[in-house]
Motif scaffolding. Structure first.
Motif, PDB file in Angstrom:
ATOM      1  N   ASN A 252       0.891  -1.329  -0.053  1.00 53.98           N
ATOM      2  CA  ASN A 252      -0.095  -0.098   0.055  1.00 53.98           C
ATOM      3  C   ASN A 252       1.000   1.153  -0.022  1.00 53.98           C
ATOM      4  OD1 ASN A 252       0.473  -0.796   2.854  1.00 53.98           O
ATOM      5  ND2 ASN A 252      -0.532   0.816   3.264  1.00 53.98           N
ATOM      6  N   TYR A 253       0.407   2.302  -0.456  1.00 53.37           N
ATOM      7  CA  TYR A 253       1.084   3.529  -0.586  1.00 53.37           C
ATOM      8  C   TYR A 253       0.026   4.778  -0.822  1.00 53.37           C
ATOM      9  CZ  TYR A 253      -0.621   2.444  -5.352  1.00 53.37           C
ATOM     10  OH  TYR A 253      -1.523   1.808  -6.129  1.00 53.37           O
ATOM     11  N   ALA A 254       0.602   5.861  -0.953  1.00 60.51           N
ATOM     12  CA  ALA A 254      -0.289   7.160  -1.078  1.00 60.51           C
ATOM     13  C   ALA A 254      -0.080   7.807  -2.407  1.00 60.51           C
ATOM     14  CB  ALA A 254      -0.349   7.984   0.066  1.00 60.51           C
ATOM     15  N   PHE A 255      -0.848   8.749  -2.793  1.00 61.71           N
ATOM     16  CA  PHE A 255      -0.726   9.229  -4.328  1.00 61.71           C
ATOM     17  C   PHE A 255      -1.365  10.760  -4.050  1.00 61.71           C
ATOM     18  CE2 PHE A 255      -4.176   6.692  -5.254  1.00 61.71           C
ATOM     19  CZ  PHE A 255      -4.817   7.550  -6.627  1.00 61.71           C
ATOM     20  N   ILE A 256      -0.914  11.486  -4.986  1.00 58.70           N
ATOM     21  CA  ILE A 256      -1.558  12.991  -5.069  1.00 58.70           C
ATOM     22  C   ILE A 256      -1.892  13.052  -6.539  1.00 58.70           C
ATOM     23  CG2 ILE A 256      -1.123  15.370  -5.133  1.00 58.70           C
ATOM     24  CD1 ILE A 256       0.849  14.929  -2.864  1.00 58.70           C
ATOM     25  N   TRP A 257      -3.114  13.181  -6.610  1.00 59.78           N
ATOM     26  CA  TRP A 257      -3.652  13.496  -8.164  1.00 59.78           C
ATOM     27  C   TRP A 257      -3.956  15.007  -8.214  1.00 59.78           C
ATOM     28  CZ3 TRP A 257      -8.644  15.638  -7.571  1.00 59.78           C
ATOM     29  CH2 TRP A 257      -9.067  15.104  -6.448  1.00 59.78           C
ATOM     30  N   ALA A 258      -3.375  15.536  -9.346  1.00 53.65           N
ATOM     31  CA  ALA A 258      -3.728  17.096  -9.753  1.00 53.65           C
ATOM     32  C   ALA A 258      -4.158  16.852 -11.164  1.00 53.65           C
ATOM     33  CB  ALA A 258      -2.486  17.574  -9.527  1.00 53.65           C
ATOM     34  N   MET A 259      -5.445  17.639 -11.513  1.00 49.28           N
ATOM     35  CA  MET A 259      -5.758  17.651 -12.858  1.00 49.28           C
ATOM     36  C   MET A 259      -6.143  19.354 -13.145  1.00 49.28           C
ATOM     37  SD  MET A 259      -9.077  14.809 -12.722  1.00 49.28           S
ATOM     38  CE  MET A 259      -9.524  15.489 -11.072  1.00 49.28           C
ATOM     39  N   GLY A 260      -5.809  19.373 -14.550  1.00 51.20           N
ATOM     40  CA  GLY A 260      -6.056  20.681 -15.165  1.00 51.20           C
ATOM     41  C   GLY A 260      -6.760  20.348 -16.314  1.00 51.20           C
ATOM     42  N   GLY A 261      -7.904  21.401 -16.788  1.00 50.43           N
ATOM     43  CA  GLY A 261      -8.617  21.165 -17.902  1.00 50.43           C
ATOM     44  C   GLY A 261      -9.690  22.314 -18.058  1.00 50.43           C
ATOM     45  N   GLU A 262     -10.782  22.205 -18.726  1.00 48.14           N
ATOM     46  CA  GLU A 262     -11.818  23.205 -19.098  1.00 48.14           C
ATOM     47  C   GLU A 262     -12.883  23.187 -18.039  1.00 48.14           C
ATOM     48  OE1 GLU A 262     -14.932  21.832 -22.451  1.00 48.14           O
ATOM     49  OE2 GLU A 262     -12.686  21.348 -22.976  1.00 48.14           O
ATOM     50  N   ASN A 263     -13.023  22.389 -17.155  1.00 46.60           N
ATOM     51  CA  ASN A 263     -14.152  22.608 -15.984  1.00 46.60           C
ATOM     52  C   ASN A 263     -13.569  22.002 -14.736  1.00 46.60           C
ATOM     53  OD1 ASN A 263     -14.460  19.672 -15.696  1.00 46.60           O
ATOM     54  ND2 ASN A 263     -15.635  19.621 -17.683  1.00 46.60           N
ATOM     55  N   LEU A 264     -14.202  22.401 -13.572  1.00 49.50           N
ATOM     56  CA  LEU A 264     -13.823  21.891 -12.365  1.00 49.50           C
ATOM     57  C   LEU A 264     -14.710  20.748 -11.709  1.00 49.50           C
ATOM     58  CD1 LEU A 264     -13.339  25.319 -10.658  1.00 49.50           C
ATOM     59  CD2 LEU A 264     -11.532  23.719 -11.201  1.00 49.50           C
ATOM     60  N   ASP A 265     -15.377  19.791 -12.813  1.00 55.17           N
ATOM     61  CA  ASP A 265     -16.188  18.813 -12.288  1.00 55.17           C
ATOM     62  C   ASP A 265     -15.590  17.704 -12.021  1.00 55.17           C
ATOM     63  OD1 ASP A 265     -18.173  16.892 -12.084  1.00 55.17           O
ATOM     64  OD2 ASP A 265     -19.077  17.287 -13.987  1.00 55.17           O
ATOM     65  N   TYR A 266     -15.395  17.215 -10.813  1.00 56.07           N
ATOM     66  CA  TYR A 266     -14.419  15.890 -10.395  1.00 56.07           C
ATOM     67  C   TYR A 266     -14.928  14.783 -11.326  1.00 56.07           C
ATOM     68  CZ  TYR A 266     -12.526  12.355  -7.520  1.00 56.07           C
ATOM     69  OH  TYR A 266     -11.836  11.385  -7.145  1.00 56.07           O
ATOM     70  N   THR A 267     -16.312  14.576 -11.604  1.00 56.68           N
ATOM     71  CA  THR A 267     -17.037  13.274 -12.023  1.00 56.68           C
ATOM     72  C   THR A 267     -17.116  13.473 -13.405  1.00 56.68           C
ATOM     73  OG1 THR A 267     -19.205  14.445 -11.809  1.00 56.68           O
ATOM     74  CG2 THR A 267     -18.498  13.114  -9.870  1.00 56.68           C
ATOM     75  N   ASP A 268     -16.305  14.405 -14.274  1.00 55.79           N
ATOM     76  CA  ASP A 268     -16.185  14.344 -15.597  1.00 55.79           C
ATOM     77  C   ASP A 268     -15.335  13.543 -16.133  1.00 55.79           C
ATOM     78  OD1 ASP A 268     -16.421  14.814 -18.133  1.00 55.79           O
ATOM     79  OD2 ASP A 268     -15.758  17.074 -18.104  1.00 55.79           O
ATOM     80  N   MET A 269     -15.559  12.456 -16.110  1.00 54.75           N
ATOM     81  CA  MET A 269     -14.849  11.213 -16.725  1.00 54.75           C
ATOM     82  C   MET A 269     -15.659   9.973 -17.308  1.00 54.75           C
ATOM     83  SD  MET A 269     -14.116   9.216 -12.981  1.00 54.75           S
ATOM     84  CE  MET A 269     -13.750  10.650 -12.086  1.00 54.75           C
ATOM     85  N   ASN A 270     -14.701   9.200 -18.372  1.00 55.51           N
ATOM     86  CA  ASN A 270     -15.403   8.229 -19.054  1.00 55.51           C
ATOM     87  C   ASN A 270     -14.703   6.944 -18.291  1.00 55.51           C
ATOM     88  OD1 ASN A 270     -16.280   6.406 -20.835  1.00 55.51           O
ATOM     89  ND2 ASN A 270     -14.737   6.775 -22.216  1.00 55.51           N
ATOM     90  N   VAL A 271     -15.600   6.317 -17.597  1.00 57.80           N
ATOM     91  CA  VAL A 271     -15.334   4.952 -16.482  1.00 57.80           C
ATOM     92  C   VAL A 271     -15.385   3.723 -17.599  1.00 57.80           C
ATOM     93  CG1 VAL A 271     -16.048   3.573 -14.687  1.00 57.80           C
ATOM     94  CG2 VAL A 271     -16.144   6.077 -14.472  1.00 57.80           C
ATOM     95  N   LEU A 272     -14.352   3.125 -17.616  1.00 63.85           N
ATOM     96  CA  LEU A 272     -14.139   1.844 -18.420  1.00 63.85           C
ATOM     97  C   LEU A 272     -14.421   0.670 -17.861  1.00 63.85           C
ATOM     98  CD1 LEU A 272     -10.780   3.057 -20.183  1.00 63.85           C
ATOM     99  CD2 LEU A 272     -13.374   3.400 -21.149  1.00 63.85           C
ATOM    100  N   ASP A 273     -15.073  -0.505 -18.481  1.00 64.97           N
ATOM    101  CA  ASP A 273     -14.954  -1.749 -17.966  1.00 64.97           C
ATOM    102  C   ASP A 273     -13.746  -2.261 -18.211  1.00 64.97           C
ATOM    103  OD1 ASP A 273     -15.578  -4.628 -18.036  1.00 64.97           O
ATOM    104  OD2 ASP A 273     -17.238  -3.805 -17.126  1.00 64.97           O
ATOM    105  N   ILE A 274     -13.233  -3.076 -16.978  1.00 61.37           N
ATOM    106  CA  ILE A 274     -12.126  -3.805 -17.067  1.00 61.37           C
ATOM    107  C   ILE A 274     -11.831  -4.628 -18.420  1.00 61.37           C
ATOM    108  CG2 ILE A 274     -12.622  -5.749 -15.673  1.00 61.37           C
ATOM    109  CD1 ILE A 274      -9.307  -3.966 -15.630  1.00 61.37           C
ATOM    110  N   CYS A 275     -12.878  -5.205 -18.725  1.00 61.48           N
ATOM    111  CA  CYS A 275     -12.828  -6.020 -19.952  1.00 61.48           C
ATOM    112  C   CYS A 275     -12.608  -5.483 -21.307  1.00 61.48           C
ATOM    113  CB  CYS A 275     -14.256  -6.841 -20.085  1.00 61.48           C
ATOM    114  SG  CYS A 275     -14.805  -7.757 -18.543  1.00 61.48           S
ATOM    115  N   GLN A 276     -12.604  -3.965 -21.039  1.00 60.58           N
ATOM    116  CA  GLN A 276     -12.444  -3.117 -22.428  1.00 60.58           C
ATOM    117  C   GLN A 276     -10.884  -2.979 -22.475  1.00 60.58           C
ATOM    118  OE1 GLN A 276     -15.488  -0.047 -20.855  1.00 60.58           O
ATOM    119  NE2 GLN A 276     -14.943   0.489 -23.044  1.00 60.58           N
ATOM    120  N   LEU A 277     -10.024  -3.361 -21.644  1.00 61.41           N
ATOM    121  CA  LEU A 277      -8.935  -3.072 -21.718  1.00 61.41           C
ATOM    122  C   LEU A 277      -8.000  -4.332 -22.159  1.00 61.41           C
ATOM    123  CD1 LEU A 277      -8.285  -1.815 -17.930  1.00 61.41           C
ATOM    124  CD2 LEU A 277      -8.689  -0.432 -19.999  1.00 61.41           C
ATOM    125  N   LYS A 278      -6.757  -4.160 -23.024  1.00 59.27           N
ATOM    126  CA  LYS A 278      -5.988  -4.978 -23.671  1.00 59.27           C
ATOM    127  C   LYS A 278      -4.681  -4.674 -23.926  1.00 59.27           C
ATOM    128  CE  LYS A 278      -7.617  -4.906 -28.284  1.00 59.27           C
ATOM    129  NZ  LYS A 278      -8.238  -5.452 -29.396  1.00 59.27           N
TER     130      LYS A 278
END
Length: 278
Positions: A252-278
């Protein structure tokens, strides 16, 4: 002024790239050196990230050196910044106002601040800065003042707490979103499933890896063209808008996430299903 400049990249540039080239384009190393401030520039959202280790003497945020027309002007003339202490007790002084900074505490420093000084034997400050279009109040944020989000579970090895630090409702900013995630003992995945931010870039700083031998396997790239980076303690990785970002550590560990872009909406993301990855 900058240790390294990272250029924005197209996903096609991932084709046939070597492991060393991948690390050179996205991995940020060497930010935390005793008695130094080290800054890096990314053309993704014009991020500046860096580290400060004051040691026995205070260290000031440098003035601008480029372009030539801006040389000597305050670094934060047209920027905002967040500083998170990932080490022992320290302090930050902004235009004469001093803030005592304990471990995992954050200071939001607004655009237009003239002088910023860091001090504290054992303190280690992580800096994340973005261009700003307005001046907002300076704010010191402790974990008690953050917005905590409990996520995951031990059965899936991803039980963690997300502390939202610079985010609407906790601390106003022009475009910077920043938080700190702490994984519980026995958990190693920092997010699952992964996601994309098509309208923003994100940078992860991994820290509090227990030993020098521990590593995080950070996964990036397009969902159907995944790559990985092996990351050591106190190293950061740049995630372009087209890249997924998730990781699994040896402990286990810790991490800092920093984002910049055109809005301040934390939930503005495209969530992927693990089965979509390869």
């Amino acid at each position: 002024m900058f240790c390294k400049t990272f250029h924005a990249t197209h996903p096609d540039m991932m084709d046939s790239v070597t492991n060393d080239e991948l690390r050179s384009r996205y991995l940020v190393q060497g930010m935390f050196r005793d008695g130094e401030i080290n800054l890096n520039y990314s053309h993704n959202e014009r991020f500046v990230i860096g580290g400060v280790v004051p040691g026995a003497a205070a260290i000031a945020l440098p003035a601008q050196t480029e372009p030539a027309s801006a040389a000597g002007r305050p670094f934060l003339e047209r920027r905002e910044m967040a500083a998170v202490n990932i080490g022992g007790d320290g302090a930050i002084t902004v235009d004469g106002q001093r803030f005592a900074m304990k471990n995992k505490e954050c200071l939001y420093v607004p655009m237009g601040s003239q002088t910023v000084e860091f001090e504290g034997q054992g303190a280690r400050f992580y800096l994340a800065s973005l261009p700003a279009h307005k001046t907002l109040p300076i704010k010191h944020i402790t974990l008690d003042q953050a917005n905590p989000l409990a996520r995951g579970d031990l059965q899936n090895s991803n039980q963690r707490t997300i502390y939202q630090l610079v985010i609407p409702g906790v601390c106003d900013s022009a475009q910077l979103l920043l938080g700190l995630t702490v994984l519980d003992e026995g958990s190693v995945w920092n997010t699952m499933p992964p996601h994309l931010h098509d309208r923003r870039s994100e940078i992860y700083l991994y820290f509090e890896l227990p030993t020098e031998a521990d590593r995080v396997m950070h996964y990036m790239g397009e969902p159907d063209e995944m790559r990985h980076l092996v990351i050591a303690n106190e190293e950061a990785v740049i995630s372009p808008p087209w890249s997924i970002h998730m990781g699994s550590g040896t402990k286990n560990y810790a991490f800092i996430w920093a984002m910049g872009g055109e809005n301040l909406d934390y939930t503005d993301m495209n969530v992927l299903d693990i089965c979509q990855l390869k």
